[in-house]
Write a protein that holds these residues in place. Structure first.
Motif, PDB file in Angstrom:
ATOM      1  N   ILE A 125      -5.477  -7.658   5.735  1.00 28.50           N
ATOM      2  CA  ILE A 125      -3.935  -7.810   5.208  1.00 28.50           C
ATOM      3  C   ILE A 125      -2.459  -6.557   5.536  1.00 28.50           C
ATOM      4  N   PHE A 126      -3.718  -5.471   5.329  1.00 28.35           N
ATOM      5  CA  PHE A 126      -2.471  -4.874   5.155  1.00 28.35           C
ATOM      6  C   PHE A 126      -2.015  -3.551   6.162  1.00 28.35           C
ATOM      7  N   ARG A 127      -2.999  -4.439   7.407  1.00 28.35           N
ATOM      8  CA  ARG A 127      -2.262  -4.169   8.571  1.00 28.35           C
ATOM      9  C   ARG A 127      -1.186  -4.593   8.825  1.00 28.35           C
ATOM     10  N   ALA A 128      -1.056  -6.214   7.822  1.00 32.09           N
ATOM     11  CA  ALA A 128       0.102  -6.961   8.106  1.00 32.09           C
ATOM     12  C   ALA A 128       1.427  -6.504   7.637  1.00 32.09           C
ATOM     13  N   THR A 129       0.790  -5.080   7.179  1.00 37.07           N
ATOM     14  CA  THR A 129       2.031  -4.715   6.401  1.00 37.07           C
ATOM     15  C   THR A 129       2.510  -3.761   6.423  1.00 37.07           C
ATOM     16  N   GLY A 130       1.621  -2.909   7.858  1.00 38.62           N
ATOM     17  CA  GLY A 130       2.205  -1.798   8.536  1.00 38.62           C
ATOM     18  C   GLY A 130       0.766  -0.660   9.067  1.00 38.62           C
ATOM     19  N   ILE A 131       1.054   0.484   8.584  1.00 43.57           N
ATOM     20  CA  ILE A 131      -0.182   0.660   8.934  1.00 43.57           C
ATOM     21  C   ILE A 131      -1.513   1.188   7.709  1.00 43.57           C
ATOM     22  N   GLU A 132      -2.373   1.612   7.618  1.00 47.88           N
ATOM     23  CA  GLU A 132      -3.222   1.932   6.597  1.00 47.88           C
ATOM     24  C   GLU A 132      -4.043   2.974   6.614  1.00 47.88           C
ATOM     25  N   ILE A 133      -4.819   3.201   5.575  1.00 49.72           N
ATOM     26  CA  ILE A 133      -5.901   4.484   6.291  1.00 49.72           C
ATOM     27  C   ILE A 133      -6.652   4.467   4.940  1.00 49.72           C
ATOM     28  N   GLU A 134      -7.661   4.143   5.369  1.00 47.07           N
ATOM     29  CA  GLU A 134      -9.042   3.902   3.591  1.00 47.07           C
ATOM     30  C   GLU A 134      -9.656   5.015   3.673  1.00 47.07           C
ATOM     31  N   VAL A 135      -9.931   5.080   2.376  1.00 50.18           N
ATOM     32  CA  VAL A 135     -10.246   6.474   2.044  1.00 50.18           C
ATOM     33  C   VAL A 135     -12.146   6.214   0.788  1.00 50.18           C
ATOM     34  N   HIS A 136     -13.054   7.028   0.760  1.00 46.52           N
ATOM     35  CA  HIS A 136     -14.038   6.950   0.323  1.00 46.52           C
ATOM     36  C   HIS A 136     -14.779   7.761  -0.968  1.00 46.52           C
ATOM     37  N   ASP A 137     -12.833   8.233  -1.360  1.00 52.95           N
ATOM     38  CA  ASP A 137     -13.126   8.879  -2.669  1.00 52.95           C
ATOM     39  C   ASP A 137     -11.285   8.636  -3.404  1.00 52.95           C
TER      40      ASP A 137
END
Ligand SMILES: NC(=O)c1ccc[n+]([C@@H]2O[C@H](COP(=O)([O-])OP(=O)(O)OC[C@H]3O[C@@H](n4cnc5c(N)ncnc54)[C@H](OP(=O)(O)O)[C@@H]3O)[C@@H](O)[C@H]2O)c1
Length: 262
Positions: A142-154
């Motif tokens: 879903i996020f990639r459909a709008t551009g770049i995505e960065i997953e965080v764990h904090d």
């Protein structure tokens, strides 16, 4: 096919709808807004006025209402959300608060930015441990459909991202404004100043996008020792431009954290 309900079809919900439409198709998207006009603007095939009806039919629910509208929305959702992926775009509402208010376990919190409106968004996001790998994959797509995505764990990194990527476009608009203001002060007309500033910003972005050089390399390439750019950089250093910029970023990050605490 997973159906995705978007609750709130405003700036962010509308941009998500437009981006996702091209990726998952109209039939996988259910859009809900209390305002008929917002729905009409999108021309969605599956439009709802009641959030509960949209959520009931979807495997994933994106909450894109204003934080202050969330309590009323949560109260209106009678459908159990326990088995569904719930994605919140609300600034300053923690994962724990989303999960508690909606009785959902598989929750994702994200922070998009303005670029999503032109298909060039940057989104940072965090998934609760209860999300299955498939739900994490769905959120990512879903996020990639709008551009770049960065997953965080904090989760605290979402406040940092808000200061960097969420607020980021405003910093470049600010520099563009300053360039135009100074062009006028140096004798150019208002229109010449506006065009000049816009072109400098967009050409710089185009050069970066060419991938030929990094930002630092482009800057070095145009900086001749003893030349004009070198004189400007020296003056920026003397006036501690980098220190002022860092202070602005920290202020934005603190403000984001304060808002999350309520
Ligand atoms: N705008 C940004 O650049 C940005 C960036 C990052 C994060 N966010 C977050 O994104 C969220 C949405 O922001 P936005 O700028 O898109 O807001 P917005 O334009 O006001 O859109 C929200 C929409 O949801 C509707 N709504 C409110 N309650 C509802 C309900 N119970 N059921 C269905 N629809 C409902 C609103 O209707 P009304 O007209 O009645 O309010 C409005 O049309 C916010 O939580 C914000 O923190 C925004």
């Amino acid at each position: 096919m997973d159906r995705i309900a978007i609750i709130g079809a405003g700036n962010v919900g509308g941009a998500l709808y437009r981006s996702l439409k091209g990726v998952v198709g109209e039939d996988a998207l259910l859009v809900c807004d209390t305002h008929e006009a917002q729905l009409a603007k999108l021309g969605a095939r599956h439009a709802f006025r009641e959030a509960d009806a949209a959520a009931r039919e979807a495997e994933a629910v994106i909450v894109a209402v204003k934080p202050q509208q969330f309590t009323v929305l949560a109260g209106s959702l009678k459908t159990p959300l326990g088995g569904k992926l719930v994605i919140s775009v609300m600034a300053g509402v923690t994962l724990a608060n989303v999960a508690r208010a909606l009785g959902a376990a598989a929750t994702v919190r994200c922070m998009p930015n303005l670029g999503a409106q032109v298909g060039r968004g940057a989104t940072a996001w965090i998934a609760a441990p209860d999300c299955s790998p498939a739900q994490v994959g769905l959120a990512r797509s879903i996020f990639r459909a709008t551009g770049i995505e960065i997953e965080v764990h904090d989760e605290a990194l979402l406040d940092a991202f808000t200061a960097l990527g969420g607020t980021g476009p405003a910093y470049f608009f600010y520099l563009t404004e300053l360039l135009a203001e100074n062009a006028q002060a140096m004798g150019f007309s208002a229109e010449q100043s506006r065009v000049l500033a816009h072109e400098v910003l967009s050409a710089s972005a185009r050069l970066l996008e060419s991938g030929e050089r990094s930002a630092a390399d482009w800057r070095r390439a145009v900086t001749t020792p003893g030349g004009t750019t070198a004189a400007a950089m020296q003056a920026f250093d003397e006036h501690r431009f980098a220190v002022a910029f860092r202070a602005g970023l920290e202020a934005a990050r603190r403000r984001s954290a304060d808002l999350s605490r309520g």
